[in-house]
Design an enzyme around this catalytic site. Structure first.
Site, PDB file in Angstrom:
ATOM      1  N   ASN A 144     102.358 -51.922  17.147  1.00 48.56           N
ATOM      2  CA  ASN A 144     101.877 -51.662  15.697  1.00 48.56           C
ATOM      3  C   ASN A 144     100.703 -51.072  15.494  1.00 48.56           C
ATOM      4  OD1 ASN A 144     102.095 -53.956  14.943  1.00 48.56           O
ATOM      5  ND2 ASN A 144     103.387 -53.863  13.262  1.00 48.56           N
ATOM      6  N   LYS A 167      94.981 -60.289  24.317  1.00 43.36           N
ATOM      7  CA  LYS A 167      95.725 -59.414  25.333  1.00 43.36           C
ATOM      8  C   LYS A 167      97.049 -58.617  24.262  1.00 43.36           C
ATOM      9  CE  LYS A 167      99.937 -59.548  26.884  1.00 43.36           C
ATOM     10  NZ  LYS A 167     100.639 -58.183  26.951  1.00 43.36           N
ATOM     11  N   SER A 219     108.102 -60.257  18.964  1.00 45.89           N
ATOM     12  CA  SER A 219     109.357 -60.185  18.289  1.00 45.89           C
ATOM     13  C   SER A 219     109.986 -61.485  18.085  1.00 45.89           C
ATOM     14  CB  SER A 219     110.404 -59.055  18.802  1.00 45.89           C
ATOM     15  OG  SER A 219     109.820 -59.713  20.984  1.00 45.89           O
ATOM     16  N   GLU A 221     112.016 -62.248  19.808  1.00 48.01           N
ATOM     17  CA  GLU A 221     112.961 -62.676  21.187  1.00 48.01           C
ATOM     18  C   GLU A 221     111.879 -63.234  22.097  1.00 48.01           C
ATOM     19  OE1 GLU A 221     113.995 -59.261  23.157  1.00 48.01           O
ATOM     20  OE2 GLU A 221     115.269 -60.366  24.542  1.00 48.01           O
ATOM     21  N   GLU A 240     103.649 -65.172  14.434  1.00 50.20           N
ATOM     22  CA  GLU A 240     103.967 -63.824  13.167  1.00 50.20           C
ATOM     23  C   GLU A 240     104.914 -63.180  13.519  1.00 50.20           C
ATOM     24  OE1 GLU A 240     102.689 -64.229  10.394  1.00 50.20           O
ATOM     25  OE2 GLU A 240     101.187 -65.068  10.112  1.00 50.20           O
ATOM     26  N   CYS A 274     105.702 -54.609  10.379  1.00 49.99           N
ATOM     27  CA  CYS A 274     106.720 -56.104  10.806  1.00 49.99           C
ATOM     28  C   CYS A 274     107.193 -56.107   9.314  1.00 49.99           C
ATOM     29  CB  CYS A 274     105.436 -57.559  10.789  1.00 49.99           C
ATOM     30  SG  CYS A 274     104.301 -57.052  10.020  1.00 49.99           S
ATOM     31  N   GLN A 321     111.578 -48.098  22.462  1.00 51.68           N
ATOM     32  CA  GLN A 321     111.956 -48.164  21.231  1.00 51.68           C
ATOM     33  C   GLN A 321     112.553 -47.110  19.937  1.00 51.68           C
ATOM     34  OE1 GLN A 321     111.761 -51.086  19.136  1.00 51.68           O
ATOM     35  NE2 GLN A 321     111.452 -50.599  17.515  1.00 51.68           N
ATOM     36  N   GLU A 371     116.451 -55.621  13.045  1.00 54.63           N
ATOM     37  CA  GLU A 371     115.682 -55.015  12.747  1.00 54.63           C
ATOM     38  C   GLU A 371     114.716 -53.764  13.443  1.00 54.63           C
ATOM     39  OE1 GLU A 371     111.723 -56.967  14.738  1.00 54.63           O
ATOM     40  OE2 GLU A 371     110.508 -56.580  12.541  1.00 54.63           O
ATOM     41  N   GLU A 448      98.566 -66.304   8.938  1.00 53.52           N
ATOM     42  CA  GLU A 448      97.462 -66.197   9.489  1.00 53.52           C
ATOM     43  C   GLU A 448      96.805 -65.288   7.943  1.00 53.52           C
ATOM     44  OE1 GLU A 448      98.570 -62.675  12.114  1.00 53.52           O
ATOM     45  OE2 GLU A 448      97.445 -63.849  13.137  1.00 53.52           O
TER      46      GLU A 448
HETATM   47  P1  NAD Z   1     106.706 -58.028  21.910  1.00 49.29           P
HETATM   48  O1  NAD Z   1     107.422 -58.925  21.597  1.00 49.29           O
HETATM   49  O2  NAD Z   1     107.861 -57.534  22.746  1.00 49.29           O
HETATM   50  O3  NAD Z   1     105.344 -58.370  22.798  1.00 49.29           O
HETATM   51  C1  NAD Z   1     104.458 -58.742  22.009  1.00 49.29           C
HETATM   52  C2  NAD Z   1     103.088 -59.155  22.729  1.00 49.29           C
HETATM   53  O4  NAD Z   1     103.793 -59.995  23.737  1.00 49.29           O
HETATM   54  C3  NAD Z   1     103.071 -58.000  24.216  1.00 49.29           C
HETATM   55  O5  NAD Z   1     101.421 -58.668  23.336  1.00 49.29           O
HETATM   56  C4  NAD Z   1     103.808 -58.223  25.488  1.00 49.29           C
HETATM   57  O6  NAD Z   1     103.166 -58.236  26.301  1.00 49.29           O
HETATM   58  C5  NAD Z   1     103.671 -59.750  24.897  1.00 49.29           C
HETATM   59  N1  NAD Z   1     104.558 -60.677  25.618  1.00 49.29           N
HETATM   60  C6  NAD Z   1     106.442 -60.248  26.267  1.00 49.29           C
HETATM   61  N2  NAD Z   1     106.429 -60.843  26.868  1.00 49.29           N
HETATM   62  C7  NAD Z   1     106.220 -62.116  26.956  1.00 49.29           C
HETATM   63  C8  NAD Z   1     105.733 -63.289  27.216  1.00 49.29           C
HETATM   64  N3  NAD Z   1     107.328 -63.984  28.038  1.00 49.29           N
HETATM   65  N4  NAD Z   1     105.184 -64.641  27.284  1.00 49.29           N
HETATM   66  C9  NAD Z   1     104.458 -63.806  26.210  1.00 49.29           C
HETATM   67  N5  NAD Z   1     103.816 -62.657  26.233  1.00 49.29           N
HETATM   68  C10 NAD Z   1     104.690 -62.084  26.261  1.00 49.29           C
HETATM   69  O7  NAD Z   1     107.177 -57.227  20.712  1.00 49.29           O
HETATM   70  P2  NAD Z   1     106.605 -55.603  20.355  1.00 49.29           P
HETATM   71  O8  NAD Z   1     107.067 -54.703  20.856  1.00 49.29           O
HETATM   72  O9  NAD Z   1     104.975 -55.878  21.245  1.00 49.29           O
HETATM   73  O10 NAD Z   1     105.838 -55.501  18.617  1.00 49.29           O
HETATM   74  C11 NAD Z   1     107.365 -55.345  17.773  1.00 49.29           C
HETATM   75  C12 NAD Z   1     107.132 -57.048  17.198  1.00 49.29           C
HETATM   76  O11 NAD Z   1     106.347 -56.980  16.820  1.00 49.29           O
HETATM   77  C13 NAD Z   1     108.528 -56.367  16.541  1.00 49.29           C
HETATM   78  O12 NAD Z   1     109.279 -57.489  16.211  1.00 49.29           O
HETATM   79  C14 NAD Z   1     107.574 -57.283  14.075  1.00 49.29           C
HETATM   80  O13 NAD Z   1     108.156 -57.102  13.256  1.00 49.29           O
HETATM   81  C15 NAD Z   1     106.920 -57.462  15.261  1.00 49.29           C
HETATM   82  N6  NAD Z   1     105.361 -57.893  14.883  1.00 49.29           N
HETATM   83  C16 NAD Z   1     105.121 -58.796  13.853  1.00 49.29           C
HETATM   84  C17 NAD Z   1     104.297 -58.989  13.082  1.00 49.29           C
HETATM   85  C18 NAD Z   1     103.499 -60.365  11.982  1.00 49.29           C
HETATM   86  O14 NAD Z   1     102.300 -60.833  11.476  1.00 49.29           O
HETATM   87  N7  NAD Z   1     104.964 -60.636  11.469  1.00 49.29           N
HETATM   88  C19 NAD Z   1     102.771 -57.326  12.799  1.00 49.29           C
HETATM   89  C20 NAD Z   1     103.147 -56.913  13.448  1.00 49.29           C
HETATM   90  C21 NAD Z   1     104.794 -56.682  14.305  1.00 49.29           C
END
Ligand code: NAD
Length: 468
Positions: A144, A167, A219, A221, A240, A274, A321, A371, A448
């Site tokens: 995002n 990454k 996320s 998850e 985060e 987020c 998404q 969410e 952060e």
């Molecule tokens: P995601 O969890 O699908 O992916 C995030 C990153 O993790 C990507 O680079 C992905 O390739 C990597 N990844 C995936 N599986 C992994 C694994 N098993 N081990 C290590 N890395 C892995 O999230 P997304 O869909 O890219 O982003 C959306 C989510 O991020 C939303 O839930 C949003 O709220 C959250 N978000 C949180 C913040 C915050 O500061 N709290 C900021 C922005 C987004």
């Protein structure tokens, strides 16, 4: 072959493979990104480990380098912004703001002190509490705000004396790869390595023996998988994660005055923030005027390709998404919700969903409980404020929240009752380099930004000096 390269040990290196990156405004692949192999990741980790001893030794050099990183980004905003818009979807002006934000974060971080605290200093002993870097940091980011969120990690990690392997998300790797290339003019080889690939590459990083600290944004998850992967090696983690922010409008709020800020609190970046407003709680009496004011804003906003100057909101970033947001809206419709605006994708290619306001829902409906991370906002009503606060807190998420009203003291008191990392009054999404940002409950571990974020990239060391 990719037009973009990995950054390994200060060198621009092609990936061992490549993968397509889709422009969400068209739904078509517009560029190829390098796919980092396991051997290339090992090379990145070895480079980061080799660079660590020299980099961690000279704090003043690191401060100067962070300033140079800020300058390098600032000078390339015009070059990077269109790349970010095409891979992420956001309007060009917003992409420019994200990049300027990245430069601002570098500059701010460069000025942060790394504290040495003195616990005792007398004729017998001097006891100092110092901060040491961890070593190699693995940084993983979502799609995002790819550049800004990467810099939230890189800048403090580097200032503290760590070296980094970064990454980005496979949906938005390109501007981050360019960032890695650009920052090599400010950093010694191996200090910042940038790799791209799929989710498996993220998992290789979180289980890599060279990594001592993982800084992850994404996320819930995936965050739980990261925590589990870190556990056997006791790697440090900052997580985060997602949010389901509630905004509570109080009885004394003026709907006309708050509507615009509420609208942008929910729909900035097409809701893909987020800490966007994801549930809006309104007193029954104010629902009609507030929904009308929000609906007028929703109807007036221009949704389109971010490269078109008139676009105010871009598409949802990716097909999964896009499908998910539409599924949640469809579920809301089926469970008795009223779609006041939006509710269906725009005709033509691309992943465009106009701002969607939904009334008539309650907790238990998916759009309220999950969410959505997209441009769909449920507006819920309440009679009793205690009930609204209890419903706002009835979730495993705890990223942020806001309270809106004329009596600031009362609004701030209610804000203090929200179970979340950041609570705003009469605003939402006000995020500063100097204030800590992080989540309660499932929204994260650690914070952060500010001195608190910097300390997350350090280990405490007590140095106890006997004087006699
Ligand atoms: P995601 O969890 O699908 O992916 C995030 C990153 O993790 C990507 O680079 C992905 O390739 C990597 N990844 C995936 N599986 C992994 C694994 N098993 N081990 C290590 N890395 C892995 O999230 P997304 O869909 O890219 O982003 C959306 C989510 O991020 C939303 O839930 C949003 O709220 C959250 N978000 C949180 C913040 C915050 O500061 N709290 C900021 C922005 C987004």
């Amino acid at each position: 072959m990719s037009d973009f390269t990995l950054t390994l040990d200060g060198q621009a290196v092609p990936g061992d493979g490549s993968f397509g990156v889709v422009n969400p405004a068209t739904g078509q692949v517009f560029a190829q990104a390098p796919e980092c192999s396991r051997a290339q990741l090992d090379a990145a980790m070895e480079a980061a480990a080799r660079a660590f001893p020299g980099w961690s030794r000279d704090e003043e050099r690191r401060r100067r380098a962070l300033g140079a990183c800020a300058d390098a980004i600032q000078a390339r905003v015009g070059e990077l912004a269109p790349v970010l818009t095409q891979e992420q979807g956001k309007p060009l002006a917003r992409a420019g703001e994200e990049l300027i934000g990245a430069a601002v974060w570098f500059r701010y971080t460069a000025s942060l002190p790394i504290p040495v605290e003195v616990v005792q200093d007398d004729e017998n002993v001097r006891v100092e509490v110092r901060r040491r870097p961890h070593g190699v940091v693995g940084a993983i980011t979502p799609w995002n705000y790819p550049v800004l969120l990467a810099v939230w990690k890189i800048a403090p990690a580097l200032l503290a004396g760590n070296t980094v392997v970064l990454k980005p998300s496979p949906f938005t790797p390109l501007a981050t790869l360019k960032l890695g290339e650009i920052l090599q003019e400010a950093l010694p080889p191996g200090v910042l390595n940038v790799v791209s690939g799929g989710d498996a590459l993220g998992a290789w990083i979180t289980s890599h023996p060279r990594v001592r600290k993982i800084s992850f944004t994404g996320s819930v998850e995936t965050g739980k998988k990261v925590a589990a992967a870190a556990a056997p090696d006791l790697k440090r983690v900052t997580l985060e994660l997602g949010g389901n922010d509630a905004a509570i409008v109080l009885e004394d709020a003026d709907p006309k005055r708050v509507a615009e800020k509420l609208f942008w609190g929910a729909f900035t970046n097409s809701g893909q923030v987020c800490s966007a407003i994801k549930r809006l709680y309104v007193p029954e009496r104010l629902q009609a005027p507030l929904v009308e004011a929000l609906a007028e804003l929703a109807r007036g906003v221009k949704v389109g390709d971010g490269l078109q100057p008139e676009s105010q909101l871009g598409p949802v970033n990716n097909k999964p998404q896009f499908d998910r947001v539409l599924e949640l809206v469809e579920d809301a419709r089926k469970s008795g919700g009223t779609i006041v605006t939006g509710g269906a994708p725009l005709a033509g290619g691309g992943y465009f969903i106009p701002p969607t306001l939904v009334t008539g829902l309650a907790e238990g409906s998916r759009l309220v409980d999950e969410e959505q991370f997209g441009p769909a906002l449920p507006v819920l009503t309440y009679r009793d404020l205690d009930d609204a606060v209890e419903r706002a807190n009835r979730t495993q998420y705890g990223l942020s929240g806001s309270v809106w009203g004329a009596d600031l003291e009362r609004a701030a008191e209610v804000a203090g009752r929200l179970e979340c990392g950041t609570a705003w009054v009469n605003q939402h999404l006000a995020i500063l380099p100097g204030a800590p940002f992080g989540g309660a409950k499932w929204s994260g571990i650690g914070v952060e930004n500010g001195p608190w974020g910097l300390l997350g990239f350090t280990e405490i060391q007590t140095v106890n000096i006997a004087k006699k």
